[in-house]
Write a protein that holds these residues in place. Structure first.
Motif, PDB file in Angstrom:
ATOM      1  N   GLY A 203       0.770  -1.246  -0.089  1.00 47.79           N
ATOM      2  CA  GLY A 203       0.035  -0.074   0.061  1.00 47.79           C
ATOM      3  C   GLY A 203       0.860   1.277   0.122  1.00 47.79           C
ATOM      4  O   GLY A 203       0.252   2.434   0.396  1.00 47.79           O
ATOM      5  N   ILE A 204       2.087   0.981  -0.561  1.00 54.31           N
ATOM      6  CA  ILE A 204       3.060   2.405  -0.564  1.00 54.31           C
ATOM      7  C   ILE A 204       2.575   3.334  -1.509  1.00 54.31           C
ATOM      8  O   ILE A 204       2.363   2.848  -3.094  1.00 54.31           O
ATOM      9  N   PRO A 205       2.073   4.511  -1.854  1.00 47.86           N
ATOM     10  CA  PRO A 205       1.627   5.168  -2.395  1.00 47.86           C
ATOM     11  C   PRO A 205       2.609   5.650  -3.886  1.00 47.86           C
ATOM     12  O   PRO A 205       3.601   5.467  -3.534  1.00 47.86           O
ATOM     13  N   LYS A 206       2.350   5.861  -5.076  1.00 45.82           N
ATOM     14  CA  LYS A 206       3.164   6.000  -6.290  1.00 45.82           C
ATOM     15  C   LYS A 206       3.986   7.147  -5.910  1.00 45.82           C
ATOM     16  O   LYS A 206       5.059   7.096  -6.239  1.00 45.82           O
ATOM     17  N   ASP A 207       3.456   8.344  -5.068  1.00 43.73           N
ATOM     18  CA  ASP A 207       4.270   9.288  -5.097  1.00 43.73           C
ATOM     19  C   ASP A 207       4.830   9.456  -3.723  1.00 43.73           C
ATOM     20  O   ASP A 207       5.168  10.567  -3.187  1.00 43.73           O
ATOM     21  N   ALA A 208       5.016   8.425  -3.165  1.00 43.50           N
ATOM     22  CA  ALA A 208       5.570   8.304  -1.697  1.00 43.50           C
ATOM     23  C   ALA A 208       6.957   8.912  -1.849  1.00 43.50           C
ATOM     24  O   ALA A 208       7.593   8.625  -2.653  1.00 43.50           O
ATOM     25  N   VAL A 209       7.692   9.794  -0.851  1.00 37.19           N
ATOM     26  CA  VAL A 209       8.972   9.985  -0.691  1.00 37.19           C
ATOM     27  C   VAL A 209       9.604   9.580   0.542  1.00 37.19           C
ATOM     28  O   VAL A 209       8.942   9.393   1.572  1.00 37.19           O
ATOM     29  N   GLU A 210      10.786   9.244   0.503  1.00 32.74           N
ATOM     30  CA  GLU A 210      11.755   8.723   1.612  1.00 32.74           C
ATOM     31  C   GLU A 210      11.540   9.868   2.771  1.00 32.74           C
ATOM     32  O   GLU A 210      11.750  11.106   2.582  1.00 32.74           O
ATOM     33  N   SER A 211      11.235   9.233   3.934  1.00 28.93           N
ATOM     34  CA  SER A 211      11.517  10.263   4.983  1.00 28.93           C
ATOM     35  C   SER A 211      11.945   9.380   6.276  1.00 28.93           C
ATOM     36  O   SER A 211      12.106   7.962   6.318  1.00 28.93           O
ATOM     37  N   PRO A 212      12.467  10.109   7.290  1.00 30.87           N
ATOM     38  CA  PRO A 212      12.914   9.381   8.510  1.00 30.87           C
ATOM     39  C   PRO A 212      11.857   8.812   9.475  1.00 30.87           C
ATOM     40  O   PRO A 212      10.730   9.234   9.177  1.00 30.87           O
ATOM     41  N   HIS A 213      12.133   7.922  10.375  1.00 31.12           N
ATOM     42  CA  HIS A 213      11.180   7.358  11.204  1.00 31.12           C
ATOM     43  C   HIS A 213      11.742   7.319  12.456  1.00 31.12           C
ATOM     44  O   HIS A 213      11.697   6.338  12.963  1.00 31.12           O
ATOM     45  N   ASN A 214      12.070   8.337  12.825  1.00 29.63           N
ATOM     46  CA  ASN A 214      12.638   8.780  14.091  1.00 29.63           C
ATOM     47  C   ASN A 214      11.629   9.144  15.112  1.00 29.63           C
ATOM     48  O   ASN A 214      11.546  10.119  15.589  1.00 29.63           O
ATOM     49  N   THR A 215      11.035   7.989  15.734  1.00 32.89           N
ATOM     50  CA  THR A 215       9.983   8.056  16.724  1.00 32.89           C
ATOM     51  C   THR A 215      10.429   7.599  18.046  1.00 32.89           C
ATOM     52  O   THR A 215      11.145   6.775  18.050  1.00 32.89           O
ATOM     53  N   PRO A 216       9.921   8.119  19.121  1.00 32.84           N
ATOM     54  CA  PRO A 216      10.218   7.523  20.425  1.00 32.84           C
ATOM     55  C   PRO A 216       9.711   6.090  20.540  1.00 32.84           C
ATOM     56  O   PRO A 216      10.750   5.415  21.062  1.00 32.84           O
ATOM     57  N   GLU A 217       8.792   5.564  19.822  1.00 26.77           N
ATOM     58  CA  GLU A 217       8.447   4.237  19.946  1.00 26.77           C
ATOM     59  C   GLU A 217       9.856   3.343  19.289  1.00 26.77           C
ATOM     60  O   GLU A 217      10.055   2.215  19.795  1.00 26.77           O
ATOM     61  N   ALA A 218      10.052   3.688  18.018  1.00 28.12           N
ATOM     62  CA  ALA A 218      11.334   3.036  17.570  1.00 28.12           C
ATOM     63  C   ALA A 218      12.572   3.160  18.306  1.00 28.12           C
ATOM     64  O   ALA A 218      13.198   2.093  18.502  1.00 28.12           O
ATOM     65  N   SER A 219      12.750   4.316  18.909  1.00 23.25           N
ATOM     66  CA  SER A 219      13.964   4.265  19.764  1.00 23.25           C
ATOM     67  C   SER A 219      13.694   3.451  20.985  1.00 23.25           C
ATOM     68  O   SER A 219      14.967   2.717  21.298  1.00 23.25           O
ATOM     69  N   ALA A 220      12.630   3.230  21.469  1.00 25.47           N
ATOM     70  CA  ALA A 220      12.442   2.374  22.894  1.00 25.47           C
ATOM     71  C   ALA A 220      12.569   0.828  22.277  1.00 25.47           C
ATOM     72  O   ALA A 220      13.129  -0.058  22.766  1.00 25.47           O
ATOM     73  N   THR A 221      12.192   0.726  21.216  1.00 25.98           N
ATOM     74  CA  THR A 221      12.384  -0.796  20.595  1.00 25.98           C
ATOM     75  C   THR A 221      13.632  -1.136  20.294  1.00 25.98           C
ATOM     76  O   THR A 221      14.242  -2.101  20.533  1.00 25.98           O
ATOM     77  N   LEU A 222      14.459  -0.222  19.565  1.00 22.00           N
ATOM     78  CA  LEU A 222      15.817  -0.561  19.452  1.00 22.00           C
ATOM     79  C   LEU A 222      16.805  -0.601  20.810  1.00 22.00           C
ATOM     80  O   LEU A 222      17.627  -1.306  20.796  1.00 22.00           O
ATOM     81  N   ARG A 223      16.194   0.245  21.882  1.00 23.17           N
ATOM     82  CA  ARG A 223      16.994   0.179  22.830  1.00 23.17           C
ATOM     83  C   ARG A 223      16.708  -1.254  23.541  1.00 23.17           C
ATOM     84  O   ARG A 223      17.630  -1.819  24.064  1.00 23.17           O
ATOM     85  N   LYS A 224      15.590  -1.689  23.711  1.00 23.40           N
ATOM     86  CA  LYS A 224      15.272  -2.900  24.032  1.00 23.40           C
ATOM     87  C   LYS A 224      15.823  -4.175  23.408  1.00 23.40           C
ATOM     88  O   LYS A 224      16.420  -5.132  24.130  1.00 23.40           O
ATOM     89  N   ILE A 225      15.886  -4.005  22.129  1.00 20.78           N
ATOM     90  CA  ILE A 225      16.602  -5.166  21.431  1.00 20.78           C
ATOM     91  C   ILE A 225      18.077  -5.317  21.699  1.00 20.78           C
ATOM     92  O   ILE A 225      18.693  -6.031  21.752  1.00 20.78           O
ATOM     93  N   GLY A 226      18.556  -4.008  21.852  1.00 18.37           N
ATOM     94  CA  GLY A 226      19.970  -3.958  21.951  1.00 18.37           C
ATOM     95  C   GLY A 226      20.470  -4.562  23.470  1.00 18.37           C
ATOM     96  O   GLY A 226      21.510  -5.270  23.484  1.00 18.37           O
ATOM     97  N   GLY A 227      19.475  -4.097  24.477  1.00 23.92           N
ATOM     98  CA  GLY A 227      19.766  -4.812  25.727  1.00 23.92           C
ATOM     99  C   GLY A 227      19.754  -6.188  25.778  1.00 23.92           C
ATOM    100  O   GLY A 227      20.598  -7.063  26.501  1.00 23.92           O
TER     101      GLY A 227
END
Length: 848
Positions: free
Chosen positions: A292-316
């Motif tokens: 479901g990715i739109p044809k005209d979608a552009v790249e963007s960061p996904h720097n969310t608090p939720e993503a950071s928390a998950t990465l920290r959990k995985i890292g630990g």
């Protein structure tokens, strides 16, 4: 935004497509995309690297991305649920980058400690690798993003990786190297698969009928897309006949319309072969459209608090505690009396987020170990303080100084200005500026740099990188740069480094091309502002190759000029007055990367001397090693604590601090054996290319299978890892029910802290009629328990998985009648619980 059209009618399209259009679909349109056929509504879909996170479509000035812990780290969590969570986040990252298909996971075997891409893979064990891959794929594809498992198969070294012929027995191929793919395809059905660069038994993988048709399609009944690794296609007819559906990247090198059409018209390539390959490409496009990715979608960061928390959990969860004498860990940020912690080492103030090559990316942010420690101290009561000393350098080149400079707007980093002409003096008045960027790094690879101001194929341009430097102390500073192109470094308009008028070949950049690093020194005063300017000429100016057609790259850096002895002694003085010393060491992208293998297991530079000297003056030394594969540790008996922290992604500094300060109880287990010496490992005599060939002489005896078989003592065994609490395993019960092996065991937390233990199940045959390992991992699970809590742990293992081996005489999987035993424990060395079972009747089979 407009969304993609409804799914394609593949049968109708095969009727409507012209031969020329069909041929065009069989290769990419560019580096990341498939070819669209607009008249029939066939869209282009996007792929993106990769194993450690989703880069997007740019190497140069890429959209910031979240970097995950490396593959060998992820596997060390031994946690299926965590792998699926990681896969889900990867899919979210892919959607942010408008990517339909992730080029990963990497599922090759860690055959040797020195493999350049070991860190991308999961393990030396095929079952751990397969289960890690299948669960990550499940997490990715549940979000309708596609996973492309790679590299099929035996892409286990970088030395002559596109040419080397891997000579491997059928049994080793089946039981070790194909097994992770077999498990992943059975459990998760990835929608795509990438072939390996190398040959296997004389034939390149991307044109191997045996691998791609006989096994993958006919025996395993898999029905996804097969794509080449990038520039990993070597023929027209052979690759198409074998079922290499998609050549990547584009534009094509082998599937030009005119020669392929000629092969079809002359009946050298059957039209059914073309249609069969096109069908897979169209099905792949259909599957991609489900995201479901739109044809005209552009790249963007996904720097969310939720993503950071998950990465920290995985890292630990990936961090492995390997030694903890006298409970030197965990540290504490609240103490009854003042306590000083010394932070020492080349990786303390550097974030080693990943290995190098296609796995590396522009991380959205990075937390260094020192920053993670400082945050913990600030959360405390002020009774704990930090002291710091570098101790020694790790860098192959001088360190990146982006964080020490200020760009033209006063922000951390450098300003990059692009021109058509070179500078002729200190002024830019005679040049036309056509692009301006701001970067936080001083390492650039411009392979995919593009500008609307450059004509197609125009590769000649010039860049000035400028920044302001304010030294923190008066000293002699050393500047340096390696370059793919030409470069000179100026400090306040004074030439300090010349890598333009005389160049010497070196080993930098993606594939070890470019110049060696050239150095120069200058005396600088504390607190004074200095203007740094680096004048770079693109790859077209490179003096060492008259036919070089690259946009080029440059790495430049600086540091105070000292001797190794001075740095070491300064660190020793800091360590003397500390209550505890934490030394951050290991490898980096410069030493562990796609494109080359390591020459040995040593940590580069003066690291070993640093640890040894500090251990003489302080009894409470904790070493934190960051690498994607084993390193030698001659000082191991002289330190109190050891932590294997891998390459930890964005949140590595916080994850390390969480474990070392006890906010996270370590539960990681080694995904590979750490041998004492490189000479001890089973592939030592047969690693790397010898006249274009590598013999897998250790056969099925990879990793712990070898060490246990020959009784070789290791530094740390496969599956090993400590906790801040203790566990007890007891009451093992085993029985066979129809075609399943049922195993149950009691696990109790016998310590004072909540923690998680990985229960590992191994199987051995009592009197095998062929040579077999002492035992082999067949299943595992991670269980979290409160202090004093007890739980029954259950396993159901298909009997074929538990007892099967490849019979080279019958050319099938075989399970022999006879006596077997189950061994359960916390590592390959500590599987002490034992219970027997028997199989009454032999059986054989093929397929997943």
């Amino acid at each position: 935004m407009s969304s993609l059209m409804n799914s394609l009618d593949i049968d109708s399209l095969l009727e409507e497509l012209t031969l020329e259009e069909k041929i065009s679909l069989l290769a990419g349109s560019d580096f990341w995309h498939t070819v669209p056929i607009e008249r029939l509504g066939i869209p282009s879909v996007r792929t993106s690297d990769g194993p450690n996170g989703i880069r997007g479509t740019k190497f140069f000035n890429g959209i910031p991305a979240n970097c995950f812990p490396c593959g060998t780290a992820l596997a060390s969590s031994f946690n299926r649920e965590l792998w699926r969570e990681a896969g889900k986040l990867m899919a979210e990252e892919a959607k942010a980058k408008a990517a339909h298909c992730i080029l990963g996971p990497t599922c090759n075997i860690v055959r040797s400690p020195v493999g350049g891409r070991c860190f991308e893979s999961f393990s030396e064990d095929p079952f751990l690798s397969g289960f890690a891959a299948s669960n990550i794929i499940s997490g990715i594809q549940k979000e309708k993003v596609l996973a492309c498992i790679k590299h099929f198969v035996c892409n286990d070294q970088e030395d002559e990786r596109k040419a080397v012929n891997t000579v491997v027995s059928e049994r080793a191929m089946r039981e070790i190297y194909l097994k992770p793919f077999q498990i992943a395809l059975r459990e998760a059905q990835p929608k795509a698969l990438m072939t390996a660069y190398n040959k296997v038994n004389g034939t390149h993988c991307s044109e191997s009928q045996y691998l791609l048709q006989d096994i993958l399609r006919d025996e395993w009944k898999w029905n996804g897309l097969v794509m080449s690794d990038w520039t990993g296609t070597y023929s027209i007819k052979d690759a198409l006949d074998a079922g290499l559906n998609l050549e990547m990247p584009g534009p094509t090198r082998f599937r030009e319309v005119i020669p392929v059409r000629h092969e079809v018209y002359t009946n050298k390539i059957h039209r059914k072969v073309i249609d069969s390959n096109v069908r897979q490409v169209l099905q792949f496009v259909n599957d991609c459209m489900d995201a479901g990715i739109p044809k005209d979608a552009v790249e963007s960061p996904h720097n969310t608090p939720e993503a950071s928390a998950t990465l920290r959990k995985i890292g630990g969860e990936t961090i492995v505690l390997l030694k903890n004498e006298n409970d030197v860990l965990p540290l504490h940020n609240k103490t009854e009396k003042p306590q000083k912690i010394a932070i020492i080492g080349p990786n303390a103030k550097v974030a080693q987020d990943s290995g190098g090559g296609s796995a590396a990316m522009n991380a959205s942010y990075k937390v260094t170990p020192f920053e993670g420690f400082r945050s913990k101290i600030e959360e405390g009561d002020g009774s704990v303080s930090l002291d710091y000393s570098l101790g020694c350098y790790l860098d192959r080149n001088l360190p990146d100084i982006g964080h020490l400079l200020r760009d033209d707007e006063g922000n951390p980093g450098v300003t990059a200005k692009f021109y058509k002409k070179p500078r002729t003096g200190t002024s830019d008045d005679n040049r036309e500026l056509f692009e301006t960027f701001h970067f936080k790094s001083t390492r650039f690879y411009l392979s995919d740099f593009k500008s609307k101001h450059l004509k197609p194929g125009e590769l000649l341009f010039y860049t000035d990188f400028t920044g302001t430097f304010v030294p923190e102390e008066t000293a002699t500073y050393e500047f340096g740069c390696s370059v793919l192109g030409t470069a000179q470094i100026f400090v306040d308009d004074k030439l300090v480094v010349d890598n333009k008028t005389h160049q010497v070949a070196g080993e930098d950049f993606f594939l070890g091309i470019g110049t060696r690093q050239e150095l120069g020194s200058v005396d600088l005063e504390k607190g004074r502002e200095y203007k740094i300017r680096v004048e770079f000429g693109s790859g077209a100016t490179y003096t060492l190759s008259s036919q070089y057609s690259e946009r080029g790259g440059i790495y430049f850096g600086a540091r105070i000029k000292t001797t190794a002895e001075e740095d070491l002694m300064s660190a020793v003085e800091v360590a003397k007055s500390a209550d505890k010393v934490v030394i951050f060491v290991g490898l980096s992208k410069e030493w562990e990367s796609e494109g080359f293998d390591r020459p040995n297991m040593e940590i580069p530079g003066y690291t070993n001397q640093l640890i040894s000297e500090i251990a003489k003056v302080n009894r409470n030394v904790i070493v934190v090693n960051q690498s994607g594969s084993p390193v030698s540790m001659p000082w191991i008996d002289n330190v109190a604590g050891l932590v294997q922290a891998w390459y930890g992604g964005n949140e590595l500094g916080n994850a390390i601090a969480d474990v070392l300060f006890g906010d996270v109880n370590p539960s990681g287990k080694l995904s590979m054996t750490f041998p004492k010496r490189l000479e001890d490992n089973p592939s030592f005599l047969n690693y790397g290319s010898t006249n274009g060939r590598v013999i897998y002489g250790e056969d099925i005896f990879v990793g712990y299978r070898y060490y246990e078989k020959v009784g070789r003592e290791v530094l740390f065994p496969f599956g090993y890892g400590l906790s801040y609490t203790t566990f007890s395993l007891f009451n093992l019960r085993v029985k066979v029910e129809e075609r399943d092996l049922k195993v149950s065991v009691s696990l109790k937390n016998t310590g004072s802290r909540k923690g998680a233990e990985v229960v590992q199940v191994y199987v051995a045959q009592d009197k095998p009629n062929i040579i077999k390992p002492v035992k082999e991992l067949r299943d595992f699970t991670k269980v979290t328990l409160d202090p004093g809590q007890e739980r029954e742990v259950y396993f159901t293992i298909p009997l074929n998985d538990a007892t099967g081996y490849w019979n080279t005489y019958s050319e099938s999987w075989e399970s022999d009648a006879g006596a077997y035993k189950v061994l359960v424990g916390s590592s390959s060395r500590d599987a002490d619980l034992l219970q027997g079972f028997s199989i009454e009747k032999s059986s054989s089979w093929l397929g997943l």
